[in-house]
Write an enzyme that holds these catalytic residues in place. Structure first.
Site, PDB file in Angstrom:
ATOM      1  N   HIS A 100      10.767  -9.613   1.398  1.00 20.44           N
ATOM      2  CA  HIS A 100      10.621  -7.875   0.183  1.00 20.44           C
ATOM      3  C   HIS A 100      11.419  -7.055   1.174  1.00 20.44           C
ATOM      4  O   HIS A 100      12.308  -7.900   2.053  1.00 20.44           O
ATOM      5  CB  HIS A 100       9.451  -7.894   2.308  1.00 20.44           C
ATOM      6  CG  HIS A 100       8.346  -6.527   1.245  1.00 20.44           C
ATOM      7  ND1 HIS A 100       9.581  -4.974   1.832  1.00 20.44           N
ATOM      8  CD2 HIS A 100       7.471  -5.930   0.705  1.00 20.44           C
ATOM      9  CE1 HIS A 100       8.720  -3.889   1.581  1.00 20.44           C
ATOM     10  NE2 HIS A 100       7.889  -4.876   0.438  1.00 20.44           N
ATOM     11  N   ASP A 129       0.641  -0.875   0.220  1.00 23.63           N
ATOM     12  CA  ASP A 129      -0.346   0.193   0.045  1.00 23.63           C
ATOM     13  C   ASP A 129       1.011   1.169  -0.207  1.00 23.63           C
ATOM     14  O   ASP A 129       2.088   1.619   0.568  1.00 23.63           O
ATOM     15  CB  ASP A 129      -0.826   0.127   1.125  1.00 23.63           C
ATOM     16  CG  ASP A 129      -0.427   0.001   2.895  1.00 23.63           C
ATOM     17  OD1 ASP A 129       0.724  -0.830   2.396  1.00 23.63           O
ATOM     18  OD2 ASP A 129      -0.721   0.216   3.550  1.00 23.63           O
ATOM     19  N   TYR A 158       3.142   4.700   0.468  1.00 24.23           N
ATOM     20  CA  TYR A 158       3.316   5.552   1.964  1.00 24.23           C
ATOM     21  C   TYR A 158       2.750   6.157   2.366  1.00 24.23           C
ATOM     22  O   TYR A 158       1.814   6.618   1.955  1.00 24.23           O
ATOM     23  CB  TYR A 158       4.869   6.456   1.390  1.00 24.23           C
ATOM     24  CG  TYR A 158       5.891   5.742   0.881  1.00 24.23           C
ATOM     25  CD1 TYR A 158       6.313   4.943   1.326  1.00 24.23           C
ATOM     26  CD2 TYR A 158       6.408   5.643  -0.527  1.00 24.23           C
ATOM     27  CE1 TYR A 158       7.317   3.424   1.427  1.00 24.23           C
ATOM     28  CE2 TYR A 158       6.762   5.190  -0.476  1.00 24.23           C
ATOM     29  CZ  TYR A 158       7.708   3.704   0.098  1.00 24.23           C
ATOM     30  OH  TYR A 158       9.468   3.191  -0.656  1.00 24.23           O
ATOM     31  N   PHE A 172       6.406   2.130  -3.665  1.00 23.99           N
ATOM     32  CA  PHE A 172       8.475   1.893  -3.719  1.00 23.99           C
ATOM     33  C   PHE A 172       8.987   3.013  -3.806  1.00 23.99           C
ATOM     34  O   PHE A 172       9.685   4.193  -3.574  1.00 23.99           O
ATOM     35  CB  PHE A 172       8.905   0.733  -3.669  1.00 23.99           C
ATOM     36  CG  PHE A 172       8.424  -0.476  -3.620  1.00 23.99           C
ATOM     37  CD1 PHE A 172       8.853  -1.031  -2.172  1.00 23.99           C
ATOM     38  CD2 PHE A 172       8.331  -1.660  -4.519  1.00 23.99           C
ATOM     39  CE1 PHE A 172       8.588  -2.083  -1.635  1.00 23.99           C
ATOM     40  CE2 PHE A 172       7.818  -2.884  -3.939  1.00 23.99           C
ATOM     41  CZ  PHE A 172       8.175  -3.061  -2.636  1.00 23.99           C
TER      42      PHE A 172
END
Length: 259
Positions: free
Chosen positions: A219, A88, A90, A101
């Site tokens: 991740h 999701d 920031y 990202f």
């Protein structure tokens, strides 16, 4: 001149009104994305999600990002070569801008993105990457790398606050459409949340006229990037994508930044 501090203090970049099919959000999208979005927002799941977001706005929730379809806008469906799937947006002011990202120019590079850059720099088979002075990945998006989150909105200071409200239904449909394309697409799935889409991608990819490459690892978050049986650092995903796409006569460069 605005400083980085000013950018983080801005409160004028949150979603004040949610009209998912309105021209403000849809106006610059490729028609194929528009058609998929229309099907979803006219469904029961879409109506429930829209009602939830509007109820949160009425309760004065600060919802990010303003340009929630930015990934789709910059990467039309027929130009997608790679999908990098995030969770999701920031959740801090000035950080999210609709690309997984990525952060706008002038915002400090987040830890997960810093690890992405470290892996690009570490991979001996990636010969065309230089660490940028910023964390804006828009150049990747414009070159065919779809930077998609599975949940497209979030509330200030509350990660995953809009997870499980219906966005996943939409992003399953978008990912499914890409997996069904009759041309090569690489899917980078980092972490358990992204990897939950693997079976969907593999099933639809096998049924399409061209296979899809699915790459999975931990991740890039500092909490998991170096841990487990499939650490992010050392996964070689960026060079694997380049090599596989080259065999399909698709050229991909990761050095898409101007410092």
């Amino acid at each position: 001149m605005k400083t980085v501090g000013d950018l983080f203090e801005r409160e004028d970049d949150f979603l004040e009104k949610f009209d998912p099919l309105g021209a403000q959000l849809m106006g610059n999208l490729d028609i194929k994305w528009v058609e998929l979005l229309r099907v979803f927002w006219r469904s029961e799941a879409g109506a429930q999600l829209a009602a939830f977001i509007n109820s949160r706005i009425k309760n004065d929730a600060r919802i990010y990002p303003l340009d929630l379809y930015k990934a789709l806008e910059l990467t039309p469906i027929d130009s997608v070569n790679v999908v990098i799937l995030g969770q999701d947006p920031y959740h801090g002011p000035g950080q999210a801008h609709g690309l997984s990202f990525s952060v706008p120019f002038g915002v400090k590079t987040p830890p997960s993105l810093a690890n992405i850059f470290k892996e690009l720099l570490r991979d001996p088979l990636v010969r065309d990457f230089q660490t940028p002075s910023h964390g804006n990945l828009q150049a990747w998006a414009s070159a065919g790398v779809l930077l998609l989150n599975t949940t497209l909105t979030v509330e200030k200071g509350a990660p995953a606050s809009h997870a499980g409200q219906g966005w996943e239904v939409l992003t399953d449909q978008l990912i499914g459409a890409l997996a069904s394309l009759g041309r090569p697409v690489v899917f980078m799935l980092w972490g358990a949340h992204a990897q939950s889409k693997a079976q969907l991608i593999k099933a639809l990819g096998e049924a399409s006229t061209h296979p899809k490459l699915v790459l999975m690892s931990n991740h890039p978050s500092p909490l998991s990037a170096l841990r487990g049986n499939t650490p992010f650092i050392g996964n070689g995903h960026f060079s694997k994508a380049q090599v596989w796409l080259a065999k399909c006569n698709v050229q991909l460069s990761w050095n898409l930044f101007s410092n």
